[in-house]
Design a protein around this motif. Structure first.
Motif, PDB file in Angstrom:
ATOM      1  N   TYR A   1      51.455 -42.693 -29.442  1.00  0.00           N
ATOM      2  CA  TYR A   1      52.815 -42.262 -29.759  1.00  0.00           C
ATOM      3  C   TYR A   1      52.768 -40.854 -30.324  1.00  0.00           C
ATOM      4  O   TYR A   1      51.875 -40.528 -31.101  1.00  0.00           O
ATOM      5  CB  TYR A   1      53.468 -43.177 -30.802  1.00  0.00           C
ATOM      6  CG  TYR A   1      53.787 -44.554 -30.296  1.00  0.00           C
ATOM      7  CD1 TYR A   1      55.012 -44.840 -29.714  1.00  0.00           C
ATOM      8  CD2 TYR A   1      52.830 -45.560 -30.397  1.00  0.00           C
ATOM      9  CE1 TYR A   1      55.295 -46.114 -29.255  1.00  0.00           C
ATOM     10  CE2 TYR A   1      53.110 -46.839 -29.931  1.00  0.00           C
ATOM     11  CZ  TYR A   1      54.348 -47.110 -29.361  1.00  0.00           C
ATOM     12  OH  TYR A   1      54.611 -48.360 -28.910  1.00  0.00           O
TER      13      TYR A   1
ATOM     14  N   ALA B   1      49.195 -46.953 -32.615  1.00  0.00           N
ATOM     15  CA  ALA B   1      50.273 -46.033 -32.960  1.00  0.00           C
ATOM     16  C   ALA B   1      49.781 -44.590 -32.932  1.00  0.00           C
ATOM     17  O   ALA B   1      50.450 -43.699 -32.401  1.00  0.00           O
ATOM     18  CB  ALA B   1      50.827 -46.375 -34.345  1.00  0.00           C
ATOM     19  N   LEU B   2      48.591 -44.350 -33.490  1.00  0.00           N
ATOM     20  CA  LEU B   2      48.090 -42.970 -33.565  1.00  0.00           C
ATOM     21  C   LEU B   2      47.640 -42.456 -32.201  1.00  0.00           C
ATOM     22  O   LEU B   2      47.669 -41.259 -31.938  1.00  0.00           O
ATOM     23  CB  LEU B   2      46.927 -42.888 -34.559  1.00  0.00           C
ATOM     24  CG  LEU B   2      47.284 -43.121 -36.025  1.00  0.00           C
ATOM     25  CD1 LEU B   2      46.029 -43.085 -36.884  1.00  0.00           C
ATOM     26  CD2 LEU B   2      48.267 -42.070 -36.513  1.00  0.00           C
TER      27      LEU B   2
ATOM     28  N   ILE C   1      48.797 -36.451 -36.679  1.00  0.00           N
ATOM     29  CA  ILE C   1      47.456 -35.898 -36.913  1.00  0.00           C
ATOM     30  C   ILE C   1      47.100 -35.932 -38.404  1.00  0.00           C
ATOM     31  O   ILE C   1      45.940 -36.114 -38.773  1.00  0.00           O
ATOM     32  CB  ILE C   1      47.365 -34.469 -36.312  1.00  0.00           C
ATOM     33  CG1 ILE C   1      45.924 -34.135 -35.950  1.00  0.00           C
ATOM     34  CG2 ILE C   1      47.961 -33.414 -37.193  1.00  0.00           C
ATOM     35  CD1 ILE C   1      45.458 -34.785 -34.681  1.00  0.00           C
TER      36      ILE C   1
ATOM     37  N   PHE D   1      54.424 -38.381 -32.767  1.00  0.00           N
ATOM     38  CA  PHE D   1      55.393 -38.227 -33.841  1.00  0.00           C
ATOM     39  C   PHE D   1      54.795 -37.244 -34.826  1.00  0.00           C
ATOM     40  O   PHE D   1      53.574 -37.020 -34.833  1.00  0.00           O
ATOM     41  CB  PHE D   1      55.713 -39.569 -34.508  1.00  0.00           C
ATOM     42  CG  PHE D   1      54.525 -40.310 -35.036  1.00  0.00           C
ATOM     43  CD1 PHE D   1      54.148 -40.202 -36.361  1.00  0.00           C
ATOM     44  CD2 PHE D   1      53.772 -41.124 -34.198  1.00  0.00           C
ATOM     45  CE1 PHE D   1      53.051 -40.894 -36.844  1.00  0.00           C
ATOM     46  CE2 PHE D   1      52.674 -41.810 -34.678  1.00  0.00           C
ATOM     47  CZ  PHE D   1      52.310 -41.704 -35.999  1.00  0.00           C
ATOM     48  N   ARG D   2      55.661 -36.642 -35.626  1.00  0.00           N
ATOM     49  CA  ARG D   2      55.154 -35.730 -36.636  1.00  0.00           C
ATOM     50  C   ARG D   2      54.283 -36.516 -37.590  1.00  0.00           C
ATOM     51  O   ARG D   2      54.462 -37.723 -37.731  1.00  0.00           O
ATOM     52  CB  ARG D   2      56.332 -35.077 -37.372  1.00  0.00           C
ATOM     53  CG  ARG D   2      56.886 -33.890 -36.579  1.00  0.00           C
ATOM     54  CD  ARG D   2      57.563 -32.930 -37.506  1.00  0.00           C
ATOM     55  NE  ARG D   2      58.739 -33.594 -38.112  1.00  0.00           N
ATOM     56  CZ  ARG D   2      59.484 -33.002 -39.039  1.00  0.00           C
ATOM     57  NH1 ARG D   2      59.177 -31.801 -39.457  1.00  0.00           N
ATOM     58  NH2 ARG D   2      60.530 -33.634 -39.528  1.00  0.00           N
ATOM     59  N   LEU D   3      53.362 -35.917 -38.235  1.00  0.00           N
ATOM     60  CA  LEU D   3      52.462 -36.570 -39.182  1.00  0.00           C
ATOM     61  C   LEU D   3      51.343 -37.347 -38.498  1.00  0.00           C
ATOM     62  O   LEU D   3      50.419 -37.811 -39.153  1.00  0.00           O
ATOM     63  CB  LEU D   3      53.207 -37.543 -40.118  1.00  0.00           C
ATOM     64  CG  LEU D   3      54.123 -36.948 -41.167  1.00  0.00           C
ATOM     65  CD1 LEU D   3      54.741 -38.066 -41.993  1.00  0.00           C
ATOM     66  CD2 LEU D   3      53.369 -35.998 -42.061  1.00  0.00           C
TER      67      LEU D   3
END
Lengths: 283, 296
Positions: free
Chosen positions: A105, A101-102, A111, A107-109
């Motif tokens: 993808y 996922a990290l 990092i 998406f905000r948050l």
């Protein structure tokens, strides 16, 4: 290669170099050698002060079987295994999902979460100790193997996620996009495409986590107390008090405790070092 | 429903993937940190239902506690002496960075101390320092350097140095392997170009090799500082903080206050201070990592 390859120097210098290497290795491992030699001795030798000579009696079988017969060492080893193996499996399972996922993808948050997993690796255990101990007691898991496993899974997930995320990040995006074009669902992509590709990283992590958890002492001290659950590190500490000056037994026990991680290291050396030195080279 | 999934898959899936890890990490890492920070303002024996709020009471008491200052000073000794392991590890790596004739085996054997548990390392060195059986005294007396055996682990002045020395053994091995990997990745072209320009030996090491080893040095220093501040196992097994708390460090002091003396709030305050000290390094490491992330 730096320094100058040894094949390029004179034969005398080469011989001197190799002699130097083996002598320094001998000195480097002297404490370990002493431990081995001691584990072969009789108590009489030790009380007479014969530490460095040839043992007057070879007590290899007596000492090593004595450890298993007079102490719960067998139980401790089994406990360590029952703590370590599920931890490895659990930590790899939850962190490979999170790492994917990290890595792939936006998406905000993203990092922020990544930073949280990295930071979690380096915190001192003591800041977790009281709450984790209380939580384990409240869940009725104090002094159980599952209580230790749950904590280790959660804590090791930080390092595993960091490691796997960087590994997956390096895989080409076009692979995933091509699979999406073919109509593959997101989970199918993970299980069929990504998982086989990250097998080397999973292997590296498995050996590392195995060693870390096998060698853990602090959490074994904080979360369990009875011999039937204690792993080998905490068991050894308890036996040290019981054996007092029977150094031949302490030495044999210590060597038995060290065998599993050491053999793991020699069997999976390449993976082990690849995991440990991640980031030591560029790219 | 199906349409919703089709349209929002890319937004929902990452959170589904993250859920198990986030739940575990929050329960066992994030929330406990917050709990410890808040517990440090209370007095609690770990058993009673009631916790008493005492503000900064625990911290004020800490500043008057001699054991706290001893532990803090010992932590500093650990950090300073542990920082010898990157340069020594580099020296060994340069010494061993050769091919052929069993060199692979030699390198793994040098790495050996890092693989075994610190409990085993601690037992080895306890025996090594033993005044009546230990190797240290046998050797020192053998070469006539000392007459009376020294009991390194029962000397209030020497004990911390003796334990740190034991800890250096695995730590140097770790740094060595980092540098061996780093040396492997150095570009051959640059070394050749530099040697054509007449650069060799120390100048080569300083101007060509070390700059390329910077990533390895960075990691070696980070893991060494963190490792030194985390030290617990060796102290627990070798001296249990003794004699008279002279070998205690914050990590051990905290454990002793909370578990042995049932002073959970006081323990939490010690843990908080250790956490704040380490946060500096964690923040430094994080900024470096995230910067590299942006460059990529």
């Amino acid at each position: 290669m730096f320094p100058t390859p040894i094949e390029k120097v004179s034969p005398t210098a080469r011989t001197a170099y190799h002699a130097g290497v083996w002598v320094s290795l001998l000195l480097w491992l002297l404490p370990l050698g002493a431990m081995f030699l001691t584990s072969f001795r009789s108590l009489a030798d030790i009380s007479m002060g014969n530490f460095w000579g040839i043992p007057s009696e070879w007590m290899i079988i007596e000492n090593y079987s004595g450890v298993f017969q007079t102490t719960p060492m067998g139980r401790f080893l089994l406990n360590s295994l029952m703590i370590t193996v599920p931890t490895v499996a659990g930590a790899l399972a939850i962190s490979s999902l999170a790492a994917y996922a990290l890595a792939k993808y936006n998406f905000r948050l993203n990092i922020v979460l990544f930073a949280m997993f990295i930071g979690g690796n380096f915190i001192p255990f003591q800041i977790l100790m009281i709450p984790v101990r209380n939580l384990t007691i409240d869940l009725g898991l104090y002094d159980t193997i599952i209580g230790l496993v749950l904590f280790h899974v959660a804590f090791q997930a930080g390092f595993c996620t960091l490691f796997l995320r960087n590994f997956i990040k390096a895989l080409p995006n076009s692979l995933i996009e091509a699979a999406r074009c073919d109509g593959a669902g997101e989970f199918r992509i993970f299980f069929v495409l990504i998982l086989p590709l990250i097998r080397p990283a999973l292997a590296a992590l498995a050996v590392l986590i195995f060693t870390f958890v096998w060698n853990d002492y602090f959490w074994a001290l904080v979360l369990v107390q009875s011999d039937s659950v204690r792993p080998v590190t905490a068991g050894l500490e308890a036996l040290k008090g019981q054996w007092l000056a029977s150094w031949q037994m302490i030495a044999a026990g210590a060597i038995i405790a060290a065998i599993p991680p050491v053999s793991m290291f020699f069997l999976m050396q390449k993976h082990f070092i690849a995991g440990l030195t991640m980031g030591a080279t560029k790219g | 429903m199906r349409d919703f999934w089709e349209n929002h898959q890319l937004k929902i899936v990452p959170w589904m993937l993250l859920t198990p890890a986030l739940i575990m990490f929050s329960i066992y890492v994030i929330y406990p940190i917050i709990q410890s920070l808040s517990l440090s303002f209370f007095e609690w024996d770990g058993l009673a239902d009631e916790k008493t709020y005492i503000g900064f009471g625990n911290y004020l008491e800490l500043f008057d506690d001699d054991v706290f200052w001893t532990s803090l000073k010992n932590n500093l000794i650990w950090v300073i002496f542990y920082l010898f392991s990157p340069p020594i590890g580099l020296a060994i790596a340069l010494f061993l960075n050769q091919k052929g004739l069993g060199m692979r085996l030699v390198k793994s054997l040098f790495f050996f101390p890092f693989v075994i548990s610190q409990i085993v390392v601690g037992l080895m060195f306890t025996w090594f320092y033993d005044p009546s059986f230990g190797l240290l005294n046998t050797v020192l007396q053998g070469i006539g350097l000392i007459e009376e055996p020294i009991a390194a682990l029962s000397s209030e002045r020497g004990v911390t140095y003796a334990i740190v020395f034991a800890g250096l053994w695995p730590q140097i091995a770790y740094c060595m392997i980092l540098y061996l990997t780093g040396l492997n990745g150095i570009s051959k072209g640059q070394i050749e170009a530099a040697s054509l320009d007449g650069c060799s030996g120390w100048r080569m090491l300083w101007h060509v090799i070390l700059p390329q080893l910077r990533p390895a040095t960075f990691i070696a220093i980070v893991v060494t500082v963190i490792g030194s501040l985390r030290s617990f196992d060796l102290i627990a097994i070798m001296t249990a903080g003794g004699p008279y708390n002279s070998s205690s460090v914050l990590a051990f002091f905290m454990y002793e206050q909370s578990i042995t003396n049932y002073r959970m709030g006081y323990g939490a305050a010690i843990a908080t201070i250790l956490f704040l000290i380490m946060s500096v390094y964690i923040a430094y490491f994080l900024t470096r990592m995230l910067q590299q992330e942006r460059i990529r």
